[in-house]
Design a protein around this motif. Structure first.
Motif, short mmCIF file in Angstrom:
data_model
loop_
_atom_site.label_atom_id
_atom_site.label_comp_id
_atom_site.label_asym_id
_atom_site.label_seq_id
_atom_site.Cartn_x
_atom_site.Cartn_y
_atom_site.Cartn_z
N GLY A 1 37.72 41.56 39.08
CA GLY A 1 37.34 40.62 38.04
C GLY A 1 36.53 41.25 36.92
O GLY A 1 36.22 40.58 35.93
N ARG A 2 36.19 42.52 37.07
CA ARG A 2 35.40 43.20 36.03
C ARG A 2 36.30 43.70 34.91
O ARG A 2 37.44 44.10 35.15
CB ARG A 2 34.63 44.36 36.65
N ARG A 3 35.77 43.71 33.73
CA ARG A 3 36.55 44.10 32.56
C ARG A 3 37.12 45.51 32.68
O ARG A 3 38.28 45.76 32.34
CB ARG A 3 35.67 43.99 31.31
N ASN A 4 36.33 46.43 33.18
CA ASN A 4 36.77 47.82 33.33
C ASN A 4 37.03 48.17 34.79
O ASN A 4 36.97 49.34 35.17
CB ASN A 4 35.72 48.77 32.75
N GLY A 5 37.35 47.16 35.58
CA GLY A 5 37.58 47.38 37.00
C GLY A 5 38.94 47.99 37.26
O GLY A 5 39.76 48.17 36.35
N PRO A 6 39.22 48.31 38.52
CA PRO A 6 40.50 48.95 38.87
C PRO A 6 41.67 47.99 38.71
O PRO A 6 41.50 46.76 38.66
CB PRO A 6 40.29 49.32 40.35
N ALA A 7 42.87 48.55 38.62
CA ALA A 7 44.08 47.73 38.49
C ALA A 7 44.47 47.12 39.83
O ALA A 7 45.18 46.11 39.86
CB ALA A 7 45.22 48.57 37.95
N TYR A 8 44.02 47.72 40.92
CA TYR A 8 44.32 47.17 42.24
C TYR A 8 43.28 47.67 43.24
O TYR A 8 42.58 48.66 42.98
CB TYR A 8 45.72 47.57 42.71
N VAL A 9 43.18 46.99 44.36
CA VAL A 9 42.34 47.45 45.47
C VAL A 9 43.16 47.34 46.76
O VAL A 9 44.01 46.47 46.90
CB VAL A 9 41.03 46.65 45.62
N THR A 10 42.89 48.25 47.68
CA THR A 10 43.57 48.27 48.97
C THR A 10 42.54 48.03 50.07
O THR A 10 41.49 48.67 50.10
CB THR A 10 44.29 49.61 49.20
N LEU A 11 42.87 47.10 50.95
CA LEU A 11 41.97 46.73 52.04
C LEU A 11 42.65 46.97 53.38
O LEU A 11 43.88 46.94 53.48
CB LEU A 11 41.57 45.25 51.94
N THR A 12 41.86 47.18 54.41
CA THR A 12 42.41 47.27 55.75
C THR A 12 42.70 45.85 56.24
O THR A 12 42.12 44.88 55.74
CB THR A 12 41.43 47.94 56.71
N PRO A 13 43.61 45.70 57.19
CA PRO A 13 43.91 44.35 57.70
C PRO A 13 42.68 43.62 58.22
O PRO A 13 42.51 42.43 57.98
CB PRO A 13 44.91 44.63 58.84
N GLU A 14 41.81 44.34 58.94
CA GLU A 14 40.63 43.68 59.51
C GLU A 14 39.65 43.25 58.43
O GLU A 14 38.99 42.21 58.57
CB GLU A 14 39.96 44.58 60.56
N GLU A 15 39.54 44.01 57.35
CA GLU A 15 38.67 43.60 56.25
C GLU A 15 39.20 42.34 55.58
O GLU A 15 38.45 41.39 55.33
CB GLU A 15 38.57 44.73 55.21
N PHE A 16 40.50 42.34 55.29
CA PHE A 16 41.07 41.18 54.61
C PHE A 16 41.06 39.95 55.51
O PHE A 16 40.80 38.83 55.04
CB PHE A 16 42.49 41.49 54.15
N ALA A 17 41.33 40.13 56.81
CA ALA A 17 41.30 39.00 57.74
C ALA A 17 39.90 38.38 57.78
O ALA A 17 39.75 37.15 57.80
CB ALA A 17 41.73 39.44 59.13
N ALA A 18 38.87 39.22 57.79
CA ALA A 18 37.51 38.71 57.79
C ALA A 18 37.21 37.95 56.51
O ALA A 18 36.52 36.93 56.52
CB ALA A 18 36.51 39.87 57.97
N TYR A 19 37.75 38.45 55.39
CA TYR A 19 37.55 37.77 54.10
C TYR A 19 38.25 36.40 54.10
O TYR A 19 37.69 35.41 53.62
CB TYR A 19 38.10 38.65 52.98
N VAL A 20 39.47 36.35 54.63
CA VAL A 20 40.21 35.09 54.67
C VAL A 20 39.50 34.06 55.54
O VAL A 20 39.36 32.89 55.16
CB VAL A 20 41.64 35.32 55.20
N LEU A 21 39.04 34.48 56.73
CA LEU A 21 38.40 33.56 57.64
C LEU A 21 37.04 33.11 57.14
O LEU A 21 36.61 31.99 57.39
CB LEU A 21 38.27 34.20 59.03
N GLY A 22 36.35 34.00 56.40
CA GLY A 22 35.08 33.63 55.79
C GLY A 22 34.08 33.08 56.78
O GLY A 22 33.83 33.66 57.84
#
Length: 218
Positions: free
Chosen positions: A66-87
Motif C-alpha cells: 500500500g506504500r507509494r514506493n512499495g514493491p510490486a508484489y510480496v511472497t509469503l509462506t503458506p503458514e504466514e498467509f494462513a495466520a493472516y487469514v485466520l487473524g
C-alpha cells in the motif's frame, strides 16, 4: 410356494449384484471414495506450523504493497498467509492443537488443525456419520484465493474434512462464520473467508508452495 420362490429369486438377484459389484470394484470404488473423503497432502509435503508471529510478519509485508514506493508484489509462506487469514480466530483454532499447520499444493492452500465439532454445528451437522466422531477431531480445510473488490479478497473453502471425511456444505458455512469477522463483508461467497488487503492489490496466486500478492502497477 410362490412366496418361497420369490424369496429365493431375490436372494439370487442379490448374490448376482454382489458378484458384479465385486468384479467391477476397481471402477466404482475410487469414485465412491472420492465422494466422501478428502485427500490431504502427504506428511512430507512441507507442512509448517501456523503461529501469531507468522501472521504479524504477513501483515507487515502486505502493508508494504500500500506504500507509494512499495514493491510490486510480496511472497509469503503458506503458514504466514494462513495466520493472516485466520487473524483473531487463530488463537481459538489452535487452542486445542499446537501443531496447526499449512501448505500450498496444486493451487490450493491447505490448513490442518483440531477442532471441537460444536464449532461447526455439532456432530449432528455431519449427518449419518455423526456417531463415528468424538467431540474433538482432526480438521482439514483446503481452498482457493480470489479477488472480490479493491481491498478485499476471499479464501474459499473448497474442501472441509473431519478425520478425512468430507463434511456437508452447510457445516462449511457454519465454519466460515465461526472463523470470519462480524459483521461479514458483503459480496463474499458463502464459503469465503475475507482477506483484507491494501486497495492497490489486484491479484493473488497460489503456486510453487508460496502465496504471492500483486499490486496494480501504473
Amino acid at each position: 410356494m410362490f412366496g418361497c420362490a420369490f424369496r429365493l429369486g431375490c436372494a439370487a438377484l442379490l448374490l448376482i449384484l454382489g458378484a458384479l459389484g465385486w468384479h467391477f470394484r476397481d471402477k466404482w470404488m475410487p469414485k465412491a471414495k472420492a465422494m466422501i473423503t478428502a485427500e490431504a497432502p502427504v506428511a512430507d509435503a512441507g507442512w509448517k506450523m501456523i503461529t501469531p508471529a507468522g501472521g504479524e510478519r504477513a501483515a507487515a509485508r502486505i502493508a508494504t504493497l500500500g506504500r507509494r514506493n512499495g514493491p510490486a508484489y510480496v511472497t509469503l509462506t503458506p503458514e504466514e498467509f494462513a495466520a493472516y487469514v485466520l487473524g483473531s480466530a487463530l488463537g481459538e483454532v489452535a487452542a486445542g492443537d499446537t501443531a496447526t499447520r499449512a501448505v500450498v499444493q496444486d493451487g490450493m492452500l491447505y490448513i490442518r488443525t483440531r477442532i471441537r465439532l460444536a464449532d461447526i454445528g455439532g456432530k449432528e451437522s455431519l449427518g449419518p456419520l455423526a456417531r463415528m466422531f468424538n467431540d474433538t477431531e482432526p480438521l482439514m480445510v483446503a481452498g482457493t484465493l480470489s479477488s472480490v473488490r479493491p481491498g478485499l479478497a476471499q479464501f474459499r473453502l473448497k474442501e472441509v474434512a473431519v478425520r478425512e471425511l468430507k463434511v456437508p456444505r452447510s457445516a462449511v458455512g457454519t465454519l466460515v462464520k465461526r472463523w470470519g469477522p462480524t459483521p461479514r463483508p458483503d459480496s463474499l461467497a458463502t464459503d469465503g473467508l475475507p482477506v483484507t488487503l491494501p486497495p492497490d492489490v489486484v491479484d493473488l496466486r497460489l503456486a510453487d508452495g508460496k502465496v504471492t500478492l500483486y499490486k496494480k502497477v501504473e
